[in-house]
Write a protein that holds these residues in place. Structure first.
Motif, short mmCIF file in Angstrom:
data_model
loop_
_atom_site.label_atom_id
_atom_site.label_comp_id
_atom_site.label_asym_id
_atom_site.label_seq_id
_atom_site.Cartn_x
_atom_site.Cartn_y
_atom_site.Cartn_z
N ILE A 115 -7.81 -17.49 -0.88
CA ILE A 115 -7.59 -16.19 -1.52
C ILE A 115 -6.56 -16.35 -2.63
O ILE A 115 -5.60 -15.59 -2.75
CB ILE A 115 -7.15 -15.12 -0.49
N PHE A 124 1.16 -6.77 1.95
CA PHE A 124 0.09 -7.73 2.23
C PHE A 124 0.22 -8.90 1.27
O PHE A 124 0.42 -8.71 0.07
CB PHE A 124 -1.28 -7.06 2.06
N TYR A 125 0.08 -10.11 1.79
CA TYR A 125 0.26 -11.28 0.96
C TYR A 125 -0.58 -12.43 1.50
O TYR A 125 -1.11 -12.39 2.62
CB TYR A 125 1.74 -11.68 0.90
N VAL A 126 -0.70 -13.47 0.70
CA VAL A 126 -1.44 -14.67 1.06
C VAL A 126 -0.46 -15.83 1.04
O VAL A 126 0.33 -15.96 0.11
CB VAL A 126 -2.60 -14.93 0.08
N ALA A 176 -9.78 -8.80 -1.96
CA ALA A 176 -9.27 -10.17 -1.95
C ALA A 176 -10.13 -11.02 -2.88
O ALA A 176 -11.36 -10.99 -2.79
CB ALA A 176 -9.29 -10.75 -0.54
N LEU A 202 -4.66 -10.31 -4.36
CA LEU A 202 -5.00 -9.07 -3.67
C LEU A 202 -4.83 -7.90 -4.62
O LEU A 202 -3.99 -7.94 -5.52
CB LEU A 202 -4.10 -8.87 -2.45
N ASP A 205 -11.62 -14.18 -3.42
CA ASP A 205 -11.98 -15.35 -2.60
C ASP A 205 -12.46 -16.45 -3.54
O ASP A 205 -13.65 -16.54 -3.87
CB ASP A 205 -13.07 -14.93 -1.61
N ASP A 219 0.82 -1.20 0.00
CA ASP A 219 0.00 0.00 0.00
C ASP A 219 0.86 1.26 0.00
O ASP A 219 2.09 1.20 0.00
CB ASP A 219 -1.00 -0.02 1.16
N GLU A 277 -13.91 -7.06 0.34
CA GLU A 277 -13.25 -5.78 0.62
C GLU A 277 -12.69 -5.79 2.04
O GLU A 277 -13.35 -6.22 2.98
CB GLU A 277 -14.23 -4.63 0.47
N TRP A 284 0.71 -9.90 6.70
CA TRP A 284 1.28 -8.60 6.36
C TRP A 284 2.61 -8.39 7.05
O TRP A 284 2.91 -9.01 8.07
CB TRP A 284 0.31 -7.46 6.68
N VAL A 326 -4.95 -13.22 5.09
CA VAL A 326 -4.02 -12.22 4.58
C VAL A 326 -2.97 -11.97 5.65
O VAL A 326 -3.29 -11.64 6.79
CB VAL A 326 -4.75 -10.90 4.25
N LEU A 380 -8.31 -2.94 0.47
CA LEU A 380 -7.84 -4.04 -0.34
C LEU A 380 -9.04 -4.82 -0.87
O LEU A 380 -10.09 -4.84 -0.25
CB LEU A 380 -6.97 -5.00 0.47
#
Length: 210
Positions: free
Chosen positions: A149, A103-105, A163, A153, A165, A97, A173, A117, A115, A161
């Motif tokens: 997810i 941010f990651y999965v 995602a 993202l 799904d 951001d 959201e 981070w 998520v 964010l």
């Protein structure tokens, strides 16, 4: 060469920077190729199997490594890379951001159902929202539930964010400040055009915001 004959082996991901340079990750060649608007192409970075990519505002690139438990690399603007401490097996597209939060999965630690981070300037990795348990539940932080997810993202307006799904066939959201998760859109599995209440999709594997 240089825009006439660019040969790829196994192209995997694509991303465009603020200067309209195109970057293509090629896992067959273990490099990322940079193509400028004028058609010049060079190897931007090499030495690992690069997957999906994203940029931060400073021009640093974050790249998933396509291998089990191989993690994520950060590539600086000079094309040198270092391993990021935190992500174990990221497969979906990550985002950074405006404040520099990553941010990651993670397929390993949360089975793609949360998520994670890395706050700007911090070296540790934490759950941001979701849980390793699958489900479909709006809520705040760890109370929310997703079902893979793997749709990635994306940044969405100021401080939000989206995602993807995948197995809920939904766009979720996430408000970054409050960690509140809500549902923007939930479809049904299949193939059908129509209003959101009628439309169906077969899979959700990636997305982008304008």
């Amino acid at each position: 060469a240089n825009g006439v004959d660019i040969v790829f082996d196994t192209p995997y991901g694509i991303v465009i920077d603020k200067q309209n340079n195109i970057y293509v990750s090629d896992i067959g060649r273990n490099h990322i190729r940079k193509i400028t608007p004028s058609g010049q192409n060079t190897v931007y970075v090499s030495g690992f199997a690069p997957g999906l990519m994203t940029f931060d505002n400073a021009g640093n690139m974050y790249v998933n490594i396509v291998a089990a438990y191989a993690g994520m690399n950060k590539v600086n603007t000079a094309g040198s890379y270092t391993k990021i401490s935190g992500p174990f097996w990221p497969m979906a597209k990550a985002v950074v951001d405006a404040n520099g939060n990553l941010f990651y999965v993670d397929s390993s630690s949360s089975s793609n159902n949360a998520v994670g981070w890395i706050p700007a300037g911090a070296g540790n990795e934490n759950y941001f929202t979701g849980s390793s348990d699958p489900g479909f539940q709006d809520g705040v932080g760890l109370a929310a539930r997703f079902n893979s997810i793997s749709g990635g993202l994306a940044l969405y307006g100021p401080g939000k964010l989206i995602a993807g799904d995948k197995y809920n066939y939904a766009l979720r959201e996430i408000d970054i400040a409050s960690r509140k998760v809500s549902t923007l859109l939930k479809l049904a599995p299949g193939f059908a055009d129509g209003a959101f209440s009628q439309a169906k999709i077969g899979s959700m594997d990636d997305m982008a915001g304008d």
